[in-house]
Design an enzyme around this catalytic site. Structure first.
Site, mmCIF file in Angstrom:
data_model
loop_
_atom_site.group_PDB
_atom_site.id
_atom_site.type_symbol
_atom_site.label_atom_id
_atom_site.label_comp_id
_atom_site.label_asym_id
_atom_site.label_seq_id
_atom_site.Cartn_x
_atom_site.Cartn_y
_atom_site.Cartn_z
ATOM 1 N N HIS A 3 4.457 -8.250 4.797
ATOM 2 C CA HIS A 3 4.797 -8.858 3.237
ATOM 3 C C HIS A 3 6.374 -9.583 3.741
ATOM 4 O O HIS A 3 7.318 -10.502 3.680
ATOM 5 C CB HIS A 3 4.869 -8.669 1.957
ATOM 6 C CG HIS A 3 2.951 -8.783 1.235
ATOM 7 N ND1 HIS A 3 2.907 -10.121 1.665
ATOM 8 C CD2 HIS A 3 2.859 -8.076 0.361
ATOM 9 C CE1 HIS A 3 1.533 -9.671 0.650
ATOM 10 N NE2 HIS A 3 1.439 -8.610 0.580
ATOM 11 N N ASP A 41 12.999 -7.367 0.642
ATOM 12 C CA ASP A 41 12.791 -5.901 -0.037
ATOM 13 C C ASP A 41 11.022 -5.494 -0.554
ATOM 14 O O ASP A 41 10.230 -6.345 -1.080
ATOM 15 C CB ASP A 41 13.711 -5.736 -1.154
ATOM 16 C CG ASP A 41 15.292 -5.921 -0.845
ATOM 17 O OD1 ASP A 41 15.946 -6.240 -1.776
ATOM 18 O OD2 ASP A 41 15.425 -5.933 0.413
ATOM 19 N N ASP A 44 3.486 -0.797 -13.136
ATOM 20 C CA ASP A 44 2.161 -0.029 -14.813
ATOM 21 C C ASP A 44 1.192 1.127 -14.039
ATOM 22 O O ASP A 44 0.248 1.364 -14.920
ATOM 23 C CB ASP A 44 0.748 -1.179 -13.942
ATOM 24 C CG ASP A 44 0.327 -1.076 -12.167
ATOM 25 O OD1 ASP A 44 -0.479 -1.700 -12.388
ATOM 26 O OD2 ASP A 44 0.558 -0.570 -11.794
ATOM 27 N N ASP A 73 -1.344 17.005 33.354
ATOM 28 C CA ASP A 73 -0.878 15.480 32.954
ATOM 29 C C ASP A 73 -1.791 14.512 32.965
ATOM 30 O O ASP A 73 -2.385 13.802 32.246
ATOM 31 C CB ASP A 73 0.388 14.955 32.922
ATOM 32 C CG ASP A 73 1.709 16.571 32.536
ATOM 33 O OD1 ASP A 73 1.314 17.096 31.778
ATOM 34 O OD2 ASP A 73 2.267 16.209 32.973
ATOM 35 N N ASP A 133 5.549 2.320 -6.196
ATOM 36 C CA ASP A 133 5.648 2.621 -7.700
ATOM 37 C C ASP A 133 5.117 4.675 -7.861
ATOM 38 O O ASP A 133 4.880 4.593 -6.901
ATOM 39 C CB ASP A 133 4.663 1.356 -8.126
ATOM 40 C CG ASP A 133 3.979 2.409 -9.965
ATOM 41 O OD1 ASP A 133 5.135 3.100 -10.152
ATOM 42 O OD2 ASP A 133 2.765 1.956 -9.745
ATOM 43 N N HIS A 191 -1.523 -12.172 2.023
ATOM 44 C CA HIS A 191 -2.942 -11.523 1.849
ATOM 45 C C HIS A 191 -3.776 -11.840 2.746
ATOM 46 O O HIS A 191 -3.544 -13.854 2.911
ATOM 47 C CB HIS A 191 -3.385 -10.928 0.585
ATOM 48 C CG HIS A 191 -2.555 -9.916 -0.350
ATOM 49 N ND1 HIS A 191 -2.211 -9.876 -1.996
ATOM 50 C CD2 HIS A 191 -1.350 -9.420 0.228
ATOM 51 C CE1 HIS A 191 -1.705 -9.112 -2.104
ATOM 52 N NE2 HIS A 191 -1.235 -7.943 -1.441
ATOM 53 N N HIS A 203 1.333 -2.648 4.886
ATOM 54 C CA HIS A 203 1.036 -3.480 4.439
ATOM 55 C C HIS A 203 1.990 -4.678 3.520
ATOM 56 O O HIS A 203 2.181 -5.252 3.664
ATOM 57 C CB HIS A 203 0.075 -3.341 3.156
ATOM 58 C CG HIS A 203 -0.617 -4.299 2.379
ATOM 59 N ND1 HIS A 203 -1.662 -4.907 2.692
ATOM 60 C CD2 HIS A 203 -0.029 -5.458 1.833
ATOM 61 C CE1 HIS A 203 -1.667 -5.564 1.820
ATOM 62 N NE2 HIS A 203 -1.084 -6.070 0.703
ATOM 63 N N GLU A 204 3.043 -3.439 3.300
ATOM 64 C CA GLU A 204 3.826 -3.713 2.693
ATOM 65 C C GLU A 204 5.147 -4.476 2.786
ATOM 66 O O GLU A 204 5.586 -5.870 3.074
ATOM 67 C CB GLU A 204 4.427 -3.051 1.958
ATOM 68 C CG GLU A 204 3.978 -2.892 0.206
ATOM 69 C CD GLU A 204 3.142 -3.995 -0.328
ATOM 70 O OE1 GLU A 204 2.418 -3.808 -1.198
ATOM 71 O OE2 GLU A 204 3.857 -4.967 -0.383
#
Lengths: 83, 370
Positions: free
Chosen positions: B123, B95, B76, B331, B99, B129, B119-120
């Site tokens: 999914h 997949d 959008d 170290d 945007d 969510h 986040h994606e």
């Protein structure tokens, strides 16, 4: 369409809200005959409440400022709920 | 947390991904790095392993697209919907689409690609969510400081409900042998500390846990004990009197007790009394006798009074002056049986604080029976 407290949302806000609820909360406006406006109104109010509950807002069922602000935040395109 | 409709999951642990194209907003290598780190967030807390391929069909195909792009969910334009992804499955399943109308960045400006990718990919692995505003799987985007970004407990519960926790390391085929990587002659460590009767050797995302009694150390991802601790830490030390271990990275430090992370952390290191010029700690040692902690930074060191909870006046001092023989950048360091052990690259110096001299020069991995 539910009115906000004292400040009614503009038509563009209402249209934006309907689109938002259709995209992410499975609102199916087009399947409800326009002649049943009252049913329409309750259905939308329920969906607004569902969205407010999901996103941690105060559950008013109204298109108040906080709800409209949340709707305008950038977000993921995956729906929050499924039918 | 929620899972995606129908609870789709990948039925395997090795999953491939492929970049179909790149956004002109960022250098391709920065895009690759952001996506790789995003996958690592999930592989840290599950048995899943991800591998990038450059040709053919991968399980997870990643692309940037404008508007309508062939999957019934057109983008959008600027803001609004930033990206979307499909749950595990063949073809478009798994997949992830971004945007292209957004301004993708690797910083807080515009839209941070790494945060949206985490986040994606959640999914793409089957998560829905979450209600929890602190979860990365909360539907709306907000920028989070990348140096302190962690999956929330809700995110970890969600993904582990689908795939379980990371696999415990299997003892090597020869139980009396040590993991060959730690025996690399050039082995160096990020930090070393005692924890009770054990010694923890930190390196990148992992640590070896060694007791004096056992020959073969245990090997664990840091995140499997302390999910919100960073990898690649700078220093660690144990204050036995407070039964706590303090972990340092950059200008922050955390406190852990057992496998619990103490509330109220991370804190800034400057709350300990360091001047603003100090940006990170190289090594730290707690001296049980004196109840003092030594902090080593570059060629200088500070001393912190654990009883008074304040940095002692008169510091910093030169390390080489008070620790003769310790003159290379440190170290890691820890104290054991009254000796201080300083690590610099692949070398380790056993130092007698009473005699004020180096008593042995060892390999950093001398604690492992290589």
């Amino acid at each position: 369409v539910p009115l906000t407290n004292g400040t009614s949302p503009g038509e563009s806000d209402v249209a934006f809200a309907q689109r938002y609820l259709a995209d992410f909360y499975d609102l199916k406006m087009e399947t409800i005959p326009m002649t049943k406006m009252r049913v329409n109104r309750n259905f939308m109010e329920n969906k607004i409440q569902e969205m407010q509950q999901f996103l941690g807002l105060k559950v008013t069922g109204q298109l108040d400022t906080a709800t409209l602000d949340m709707m305008h935040r950038p977000r993921c395109g995956v729906p929050d709920v499924y039918d | 947390f929620r899972v995606m409709q129908g609870r789709p999951v990948w039925k395997k642990h090795f999953i491939t991904y492929r970049m179909k194209n790149y956004t002109p907003d960022m250098k391709p290598e920065d895009v690759d790095y952001a996506i790789q780190k995003a996958f690592q967030v999930w592989s840290d807390v599950t048995p899943l392993k991800f591998r990038k391929i450059n040709t053919g069909e991968a399980d997870i195909m990643i692309q940037f697209a404008h508007g309508a792009h062939g999957d019934y969910s057109p983008f959008d334009g600027r803001n609004g919907i930033l990206a979307h992804a499909f749950g595990p499955g063949p073809g478009i399943g798994g997949d992830t689409h971004f945007d292209e109308a957004e301004i993708w960045t690797k910083s807080y400006k515009g839209t941070n690609l790494f945060l949206v990718a985490v986040h994606e990919l959640g999914h793409s692995l089957g998560l829905g969510h979450s209600h929890d505003p602190k979860a990365i799987m909360f539907p709306t985007y907000s920028y989070i400081d990348l140096s302190t970004f962690r999956l929330s407990a809700d995110d970890i519960r969600g993904i582990q409900s689908l795939y379980g926790a990371p696999e415990k390391p299997r003892p090597s085929s020869k139980p009396d042998s040590t993991d060959p990587t730690v025996c690399d002659p050039n082995m160096s460590f990020d930090a070393v500390t005692t924890v009770g009767d054990k010694i923890f050797f930190f390196k990148d995302r992992y640590f070896w846990r060694k007791t004096f009694r056992t020959l073969v150390p245990e090997f664990h991802p840091i995140s499997s004990f302390w999910p919100s601790l960073p990898s690649g830490i700078d220093a660690a030390y144990e204050v036995t009197s407070r039964d706590s271990v303090f972990i340092f990275k950059g200008n922050k430090f955390w406190a852990i007790r057992g496998n619990e992370e103490q509330a109220g952390y991370p804190r800034g290191i400057h709350t300990l009394g360091f001047p603003p010029t100090v940006r990170k700690i190289d090594a730290a040692i707690f001296d049980k006798e004196k109840q003092k902690t030594y902090f080593f930074v570059e060629d200088k060191y500070w001393r912190f009074d654990e009883k008074r909870q304040s940095m002692e006046p008169g510091y910093p001092k030169q390390i080489a002056e008070d620790f003769p023989g310790i003159d290379s950048k440190l170290d890691a360091a820890f104290e054991s049986f009254g000796f201080f052990y300083f690590f610099s690259g692949s070398s380790q110096f056993e130092f007698d604080p009473n005699a004020k001299k180096v008593t042995h020069v060892l390999k950093s991995n001398s604690w492992f029976n290589c």
